[in-house]
Design an enzyme around this catalytic site. Structure first.
Site, short mmCIF file in Angstrom:
data_model
loop_
_atom_site.label_atom_id
_atom_site.label_comp_id
_atom_site.label_asym_id
_atom_site.label_seq_id
_atom_site.Cartn_x
_atom_site.Cartn_y
_atom_site.Cartn_z
N CYS A 92 1.20 1.91 -7.56
CA CYS A 92 1.47 1.86 -6.75
C CYS A 92 0.38 2.40 -4.45
O CYS A 92 1.11 1.35 -3.89
CB CYS A 92 3.06 1.47 -5.69
SG CYS A 92 3.67 2.27 -7.77
N HIS A 341 6.79 -6.34 -2.35
CA HIS A 341 5.65 -5.22 -2.73
C HIS A 341 5.08 -5.82 -3.94
O HIS A 341 4.92 -6.10 -4.91
CB HIS A 341 5.84 -3.79 -3.59
CG HIS A 341 5.75 -2.41 -3.91
ND1 HIS A 341 4.18 -1.75 -3.42
CD2 HIS A 341 5.96 -1.76 -4.92
CE1 HIS A 341 4.25 -1.46 -3.69
NE2 HIS A 341 4.94 -0.86 -5.17
#
Lengths: 394, 140, 349
Positions: A92, A341
């Site tokens: 991430c 995201h």
């Protein structure tokens, strides 16, 4: 070891562009990358051929699309071969690490204009396969192997944190409430609906104690920045944003090998180096973009970045301190929770929100007089952390 | 997770079946799973095998309700970080009790269970899980 | 003399009551409870199977085998009718898990419910001939039964492991005798999920013919009679059959009741008589004599005459007793039972 002494010149962000984050059934990875990049290129008033190199954050084109070699693909589709293109992966934190790679290449004097971006296309596969792909951010052999999920890992951190510091379920929910409130002011956010603490606590359990509203969504999206040496920034923009620091650190991949599972040492290390290089203290930061993949992560971030003591982050949510009108605005674009995201793009999106704030372009969620912003991007449960400090140029 | 070939599972039978880890004789830290280089001492360390007793307590846990592929039949199940009495934390499932019975600090011991099967056609993977230690006789 | 050096059992924690089965199928609970003399049965968890239970029982057996390294085990036989693989031995997994590998032979055995005792005989041969120092035989099963069939009240799960050797035995095996005939009382064709049985035919021509003739055959060979024995342990498909067989053989009820675990945990097939034997060993003292006779459909019986030595007291408390496992229980309802037994379409198992 790391410090501005080793680098030759200061770097500025001279162009930005991003897509909405959300479910883009009608757009593939190439379309998303192209859309974000074109906005940045147009904003900077360049033809495109001036870009000397690409750094593309992408966590898993392979598992989401069967597509590797993503950076070359993006350069190709922008019509900008033969510029070198590098795909950067740190789960991430792919976007933040891509930003840092681009920053290093300009600061070192190797390049005078680079494009740094991130793109993720997550909705072309079944949710369960997407979750499996995301599980690659964990230790697949010794965490995911036994049935742990990514939310499960953060849930275990949350449980221990609640045990150690007495955090209540309601206090944790305030993080999501705030981020959805911010998202309602952001036309590019994945979720623009406002929610209440009751909504959070009433949502289905995902991995106790985390519920659906504690968890960020899976989003498609892309974001792009152009970096140039500060001394040349005025060629492209009237509002250059200086990258005062972009620091990165690593920690154990698995949660079980951490020193303290409620502390992200990588965040602490990267933050320490960034503040030192930028020659500022946390008190001087006007606006923050931190990595709230789960509500608990935002609390840990504020503590590990140095904005309060361990165990006390929840107290910052009283009296609207962390809202965009408060004294320490956090995630004014909705963060990961409401902003979305799109994994590889998130680190770039965070920097873009800071740029908007520092330029005075943040519309209804503007933090008045923002001069210094800090972005914090994390990979997995904390094995990678990137801390970027931006300052409004003169 | 990716449908890996059988060798990647077979390589780890010692750890999965018998909870064997390692220890650095120089700094004394115990590791599970096995570490070939001590993260503290690196090449100055002396790694030796260390079998664990299998006794520990729950350091933290969660209840998985949204399962990953291959674990759909098992929900809801408990995943925990278990602190082995020798020191290391281990990620594992906690079985033989209801999720609501689990608490931080609960004493546990290893048991031998199916971890997963690679669909109906692939191999079955066995290994350690944890159950409440010295389970009391439940009152009727 | 060849004998049992150590033993260990495992029974899963979950129980299904006869009343709950009867509730789902609209049957009269009492008819089955009293007719079979089974109040409840053990149910394996979704992540348990013949392999996992064998390992647990074997590990308990090793706890009682003080100062014996698993590397000294020269043979492991796992007897079951529910091996998880059609091809891939249970025995090698168990051998690896108890660290007996690599210098040993390991084989899976099948003969309905007597596969475990067959393993004991195989160990006896190798030990007595001097080929191995110790051999381990395990009986382990997660018994399957077709929903709504009477078998559902009894088909249970469990495992028992026995270490056979020449020295330091806790019970000498004075003799063994087997009886075998081709009798189609209970079977499962390859690929079929549930076994089938021949109703009342499973009684006199099958179970009773075998068990009675086998036990009598051993007693004839050894010149013993029921009076010479303190305990009788028989295979327990239900509570009624072994009690009747005991009467036919001339044993008083008090000699068989202590091993009649079926009333509380059901029929664990290959583990059934071996868990019954363990229940006796848990409380036996020096000089006690035990007659054990297993039964496997198809059909065959293995009988053993055992004489307990003074070593028994050293090992009894070193691992959980049968009583411990019987008492360590939690009830499931029929839905959870069905989940655990993989009875839903689309389940990965």
């Amino acid at each position: 070891m790391n410090g501005s002494d080793g680098l030759r010149r200061r770097v500025a962000i001279v162009g930005i562009g991003s897509t909405t984050f959300g479910e883009h059934w009608d757009k593939g990875l190439r379309d998303l990358a192209l859309e974000a990049s074109l906005k940045a290129v147009e904003e900077a008033g360049i033809k495109g051929k001036e870009i000397e190199s690409f750094y593309v954050g992408n966590m898993s084109g392979g598992m989401f699309l069967g597509q590797e070699h993503v950076a070359a693909l993006v350069a190709d589709f922008l019509g900008l071969k033969p510029a070198p293109a590098v795909r950067v992966e740190a789960a991430c934190a792919s976007g933040g690490v891509a930003l840092r790679q681009g920053y290093i290449s300009v600061a070192s004097g190797l390049y005078d204009l680079v494009a740094v971006g991130g793109v993720e296309k997550m909705t072309d596969v079944q949710g369960s396969l997407a979750a499996t792909a995301l599980a690659g951010a964990m230790d697949t052999e010794w965490e995911a192997y036994f049935g742990a999920t990514f939310p499960g890992i953060y849930a275990m951190m949350a449980h221990r944190y609640m045990h150690n510091y007495g955090l209540s379920r309601e206090a944790l929910a305030e993080v999501a409430v705030k981020n959805h409130f911010h998202g309602s002011f952001n036309p590019q956010a994945h979720f623009k609906n406002r929610i209440t603490v009751d909504d959070v606590i009433g949502s289905p359990l995902v991995a106790d104690p985390l519920r659906v509203y504690d968890c960020c969504p899976m989003s498609d999206g892309a974001a792009c920045l152009l970096l140039a040496p500060l001394e040349e920034a005025r060629k492209y923009t009237d509002t250059p944003i200086i990258v005062e620091a972009c620091s990165q650190a690593s920690d154990s991949l698995s949660l079980f090998d951490r020193g303290d599972i409620c502390t992200l040492e990588a965040t602490r290390e990267a933050a320490g180096q960034a503040f030192s290089q930028a020659k500022i203290s946390p008190r001087e930061v006007d606006v923050l973009e931190v990595h709230d993949c789960f509500t608990i992560a935002e609390l840990l971030a504020l503590e590990d970045l140095g904005f309060c003591r361990k165990g006390e982050a929840a107290s910052l949510y009283k009296e609207g301190q962390t809202y965009f009108g408060g004294r320490l605005p956090v995630n004014t674009d909705g963060g990961l929770k409401a902003g979305g995201h799109a994994v590889g793009a998130t680190g770039i999106k965070q920097a873009i929100e800071l740029v908007k704030q520092l330029r005075g372009d943040a519309g209804g969620r503007q933090v008045k007089g923002a001069e210094i912003g800090l972005a914090h991007n994390v990979g997995g449960s904390g094995a990678t952390a990137v801390v970027t400090i931006l300052r409004r140029g003169g | 997770m990716a449908m890996l070939g059988v060798a990647s599972h077979w390589r780890r039978y010692r750890e999965l079946y018998t909870l064997k880890g390692s220890r650095c004789a120089k700094c004394g830290q115990a590791f599970f799973p096995v570490r070939r280089i001590c993260p503290n001492c690196r090449r100055e360390g002396r790694i030796e095998p260390l079998p664990f007793s299998g006794r520990g307590s729950i350091y933290t846990y969660t209840v998985i309700r949204t399962p990953p592929e291959g674990f759909e039949d098992y929900i809801p199940y408990v995943v925990a970080l278990v602190q082995l009495e020798e020191g290391p934390l281990v990620t594992s499932q906690v079985v033989d009790c209801a999720p609501s019975d689990v608490f931080i600090g609960m004493p546990v011991e290893t048991c031998f269970r199916k971890i997963r099967a690679q669909n109906r056609e692939g191999i079955i993977i066995y290994g350690f899980k944890f159950r409440p230690r010295d389970s009391q006789v439940k009152q009727q | 003399m060849v004998g049992i050096v150590s033993y260990g059992v495992y029974v899963p924690r979950w129980r299904l009551k006869a009343e709950e089965i009867a509730r789902v199928w609209g049957q009269a609970a009492d008819v089955y409870k009293n007719g079979l003399m089974i109040a409840e049965k053990s149910v394996p968890s979704l992540d348990e199977d013949t392999v996992t239970m064998s390992v647990e029982a074997a590990r308990n057996c090793l706890k009682r085998a003080i100062r014996i390294s698993p590397k000294k085990i020269g043979a492991i036989y796992i007897g079951s009718e529910s091996h998880p693989y059609a091809v891939k031995p249970t025995a090698s997994i168990v051998a690896e898990a108890i660290e007996a590998t690599p210098s040993l032979t390991a084989v899976d055995m099948e003969f309905a419910c007597k596969a475990g005792t067959a393993g004991i005989q195989a160990c006896m041969g190798l030990v007595k001939a001097g080929y191995i120092e110790y051999g381990m035989a395990v009986g382990s099963d997660t018994a399957q039964s077709k929903p709504s069939d009477a078998l559902e009240y009894s088909a249970a799960a469990g495992a028992a492991a026995y270490l056979v050797g020449n020295e330091g035995v806790i019970a000498e095996i004075e003799g063994t005798y087997s009886y075998t005939k081709d009798v189609p009382d209970f079977w499962r064709r390859d690929g079929e999920r549930y076994p089938r049985h021949a109703g009342r035919f499973t009684g006199d021509p099958a179970y009773f013919d075998q068990v009675v003739n086998c036990a009598n055959g051993l007693m004839r060979q050894l010149h013993t009679s029921p009076d010479d024995y303190d305990y009788l342990v028989l295979h327990m498909p239900n509570g009624k059959f072994p009690l009747r067989a005991a009467r036919i053989l001339g044993f008083t009820e008090d000699k068989i009741l202590p091993s009649l675990v079926v009333t509380e945990i059901g029929n664990s097939y290959s583990a059934s008589s071996l868990i019954g034997l363990a229940a006796i060993l848990d409380k036996a003292k020096k000089g006690d004599r035990i007659l054990l006779t297993s039964y496997g459909s198809g059909a065959g019986s293995d009988a053993f005459s055992l004489a307990v030595t003074d070593r028994i007291q050293e090992v009894q408390a070193l691992a959980p007793s049968v009583r411990h496992y019987i008492a360590n229980k939690e009830y499931v309802d029929y839905a959870l039972y069905s989940r655990f037994r993989g009875q839903f379409r689309g389940s990965n198992d």
